[in-house]
Motif scaffolding. Structure first.
Motif, PDB file in Angstrom:
ATOM      1  N   PRO A   1       0.810  -1.227   0.000  1.00  0.00           N
ATOM      2  CA  PRO A   1       0.000   0.000   0.000  1.00  0.00           C
ATOM      3  C   PRO A   1       0.840   1.273   0.000  1.00  0.00           C
ATOM      4  O   PRO A   1       0.452   2.276  -0.600  1.00  0.00           O
ATOM      5  N   ILE A   2       2.016   1.257   0.665  1.00  0.00           N
ATOM      6  CA  ILE A   2       2.844   2.464   0.684  1.00  0.00           C
ATOM      7  C   ILE A   2       3.410   2.744  -0.697  1.00  0.00           C
ATOM      8  O   ILE A   2       3.492   3.904  -1.125  1.00  0.00           O
ATOM      9  N   ALA A   3       3.792   1.697  -1.430  1.00  0.00           N
ATOM     10  CA  ALA A   3       4.262   1.894  -2.802  1.00  0.00           C
ATOM     11  C   ALA A   3       3.146   2.459  -3.682  1.00  0.00           C
ATOM     12  O   ALA A   3       3.381   3.318  -4.547  1.00  0.00           O
ATOM     13  N   VAL A   4       1.924   1.992  -3.445  1.00  0.00           N
ATOM     14  CA  VAL A   4       0.784   2.517  -4.212  1.00  0.00           C
ATOM     15  C   VAL A   4       0.597   4.002  -3.923  1.00  0.00           C
ATOM     16  O   VAL A   4       0.427   4.820  -4.841  1.00  0.00           O
ATOM     17  N   TYR A   5       0.655   4.382  -2.651  1.00  0.00           N
ATOM     18  CA  TYR A   5       0.478   5.790  -2.285  1.00  0.00           C
ATOM     19  C   TYR A   5       1.665   6.648  -2.708  1.00  0.00           C
ATOM     20  O   TYR A   5       1.528   7.864  -2.869  1.00  0.00           O
ATOM     21  N   ALA A   6       2.817   6.027  -2.903  1.00  0.00           N
ATOM     22  CA  ALA A   6       4.005   6.790  -3.307  1.00  0.00           C
ATOM     23  C   ALA A   6       4.007   7.099  -4.795  1.00  0.00           C
ATOM     24  O   ALA A   6       4.707   8.023  -5.231  1.00  0.00           O
TER      25      ALA A   6
ATOM     26  N   SER B   1       9.805   0.877   3.943  1.00  0.00           N
ATOM     27  CA  SER B   1       8.745   0.238   3.154  1.00  0.00           C
ATOM     28  C   SER B   1       9.050   0.284   1.668  1.00  0.00           C
ATOM     29  O   SER B   1       8.720  -0.654   0.928  1.00  0.00           O
ATOM     30  N   LEU B   2       9.685   1.372   1.196  1.00  0.00           N
ATOM     31  CA  LEU B   2       9.981   1.526  -0.223  1.00  0.00           C
ATOM     32  C   LEU B   2      11.333   0.937  -0.614  1.00  0.00           C
ATOM     33  O   LEU B   2      11.699   1.000  -1.785  1.00  0.00           O
ATOM     34  N   SER B   3      12.054   0.391   0.339  1.00  0.00           N
ATOM     35  CA  SER B   3      13.380  -0.138   0.017  1.00  0.00           C
ATOM     36  C   SER B   3      13.517  -1.574   0.506  1.00  0.00           C
ATOM     37  O   SER B   3      13.238  -2.520  -0.236  1.00  0.00           O
ATOM     38  N   CYS B   4      13.915  -1.750   1.766  1.00  0.00           N
ATOM     39  CA  CYS B   4      14.202  -3.094   2.249  1.00  0.00           C
ATOM     40  C   CYS B   4      12.957  -3.983   2.323  1.00  0.00           C
ATOM     41  O   CYS B   4      13.032  -5.185   2.035  1.00  0.00           O
ATOM     42  N   CYS B   5      11.805  -3.427   2.696  1.00  0.00           N
ATOM     43  CA  CYS B   5      10.579  -4.241   2.748  1.00  0.00           C
ATOM     44  C   CYS B   5      10.171  -4.697   1.356  1.00  0.00           C
ATOM     45  O   CYS B   5       9.815  -5.869   1.144  1.00  0.00           O
TER      46      CYS B   5
END
Length: 424
Positions: A224-229, A290-294
């Protein structure tokens, strides 16, 4: 880690000697604390939520999870549950065995060499029913989880004076590599027969099962964070509206969810002994992780499951040089090396900055109804503010432990390709 309080063993013995709980307590967990962390903890290495806030909540149930260090175990816990006992292959290793020989004796030395050998656990119950449990890169989390599933309880002890202190990484790439290993490890637990939602809830109850699920499934927040980014920003660049207008009732719901979630998070952090600036850095690092290691750790886990690649155990570097330490104390983000971990993060930074500039131009020209795009603009602005250290490292410090030009060029190319695809 090293001991910081000589009274710590006495505290532990108070718990293990209490007749009301001694037969059920498997371990006593102290929070990890670190020396050398800069004033505002720019990399959020205190992990206050993991080591203090969550542990305090779990202490009201069956006890906190084991976090790898700062812990005292009841030896009996490594040999089955409180009501069951798994006998070790060697009787001398039993928790009930009494050793009456000096440690320098040949019998004790020979046994120590045998147990320390690389092949000792082969064809034995060690790692599965006895001792530290294998099967995950986060053997600490998995071991504590299995012990509590067997019926053991744990106790969280958080004295004012730190019981132990340790070192934390002071460069971003080391922080993210460490977290990527954790991501792969907890996903190994989440998608195994020991899944906390099923196995954990069955043996510990639904609340403890959900508590462990909260820890083990956290890498999926990268989706979801990638979607919002990316999605609201790409829609903004195309002039599309995907959120309600300010005048619509749904706008109040979005505003309530955002302010409510961040407000509760801030309150928990402050009550846990944090400051506003540390909280800001903590939530920024949550987004960065969230946008890198996760994200990449989850991809690496899936590739391993598909047999495409394998992963190893990377030891976190905590070596400190004088210049690096100076930049860290000044609150300057340390990138320094080319790493795939930075690529999605820089792509998001470029995408949000482009959308932000275009939205400013649209507002100044009066080309669109600002009310329609307000939520997307606020999300983009929030992302740009969080990415300020990334912009500074890209533009002003490309040759001084900032983001290498190779990483910037690759990320810019991929972001441009994403723009092209979105506009097609």
């Amino acid at each position: 880690m090293y001991s910081n309080d000589p009274k710590t063993p006495r505290r532990v013995l108070c718990y293990f000697s209490d007749p009301k709980v001694q037969s059920q307590v498997g371990y006593i967990q102290f929070p990890q604390r670190f020396h050398g962390i800069n004033k505002n903890d720019i990399y959020s290495c205190e992990f206050k939520r993991l080591f203090v806030i969550n542990a305090t909540g779990m202490n009201g149930l069956q006890g906190p999870n084991y976090v790898g260090t700062g812990c005292f175990f009841n030896r009996r816990a490594f040999f089955g549950g409180p009501s069951t006992f798994v006998s070790p292959e060697l009787p001398e290793l039993s928790p009930f065995n009494f050793v009456d020989k000096p440690i320098q004796s040949s019998e004790v030395q020979n046994l120590a060499h045998q147990v320390a050998g690389c092949n000792f656990e082969n064809r034995s119950q060690w790692g599965f029913k006895v001792g530290v449990r294998y099967g995950s890169l986060v053997e600490d989390f998995f071991t504590g989880y299995r012990l509590q599933s067997e019926g053991w309880k744990s106790i969280f002890c958080n004295p004012e004076r730190a019981a132990f202190y340790g070192n934390a990484p002071i460069s971003l790439v080391d922080v993210l590599n460490q977290n990527k290993r954790w991501v792969v490890g907890v996903l190994e637990v989440s998608f195994s027969k020991y899944c906390p939602l099923t196995f954990g809830s069955r043996f510990m109850g639904p609340l403890m099962g959900l508590a462990y699920a909260h820890c083990s499934f956290w890498p999926i927040l990268s989706i979801p964070i990638a979607v919002y980014a990316f999605l609201p920003q790409l829609a903004l660049l195309n002039g599309l509206t995907i959120f309600p207008k300010v005048s619509e009732p749904w706008f109040v719901l979005y505003l309530f969810l955002f302010l409510g979630a961040y407000g509760q998070d801030l309150l928990d952090f402050i009550v846990g002994g944090g400051t506003f600036q540390k909280w800001w850095n903590d939530q920024r690092m949550w987004l960065i992780r969230s946008l890198s290691c996760c994200l990449l750790g989850s991809i690496e886990y899936v590739m391993k499951c598909l047999g495409i690649s394998a992963y190893g155990f990377d030891v976190t570097s905590k070596v400190i040089d004088e210049e690096q330490s100076k930049r860290y104390e000044q609150g300057i983000f340390e990138f320094g090396v080319h790493s795939p971990l930075f690529v999605p993060l820089i792509m998001a930074a470029i995408t949000n900055f482009t959308a932000f500039i275009m939205m400013i131009m649209v507002i100044l020209r009066g080309e669109s109804d600002f009310e329609e795009l307000l939520i997307q603009f606020l999300i983009t602005t929030f992302a740009v503010v969080n990415c300020l250290p990334v912009y500074e490292a890209m533009i002003f410090r490309s040759n001084e432990k900032g983001i290498p030009k190779k990483t910037t060029l690759l990320s810019t190319f991929l972001a441009f390709a994403l723009f092209v695809i979105a506009f097609v």
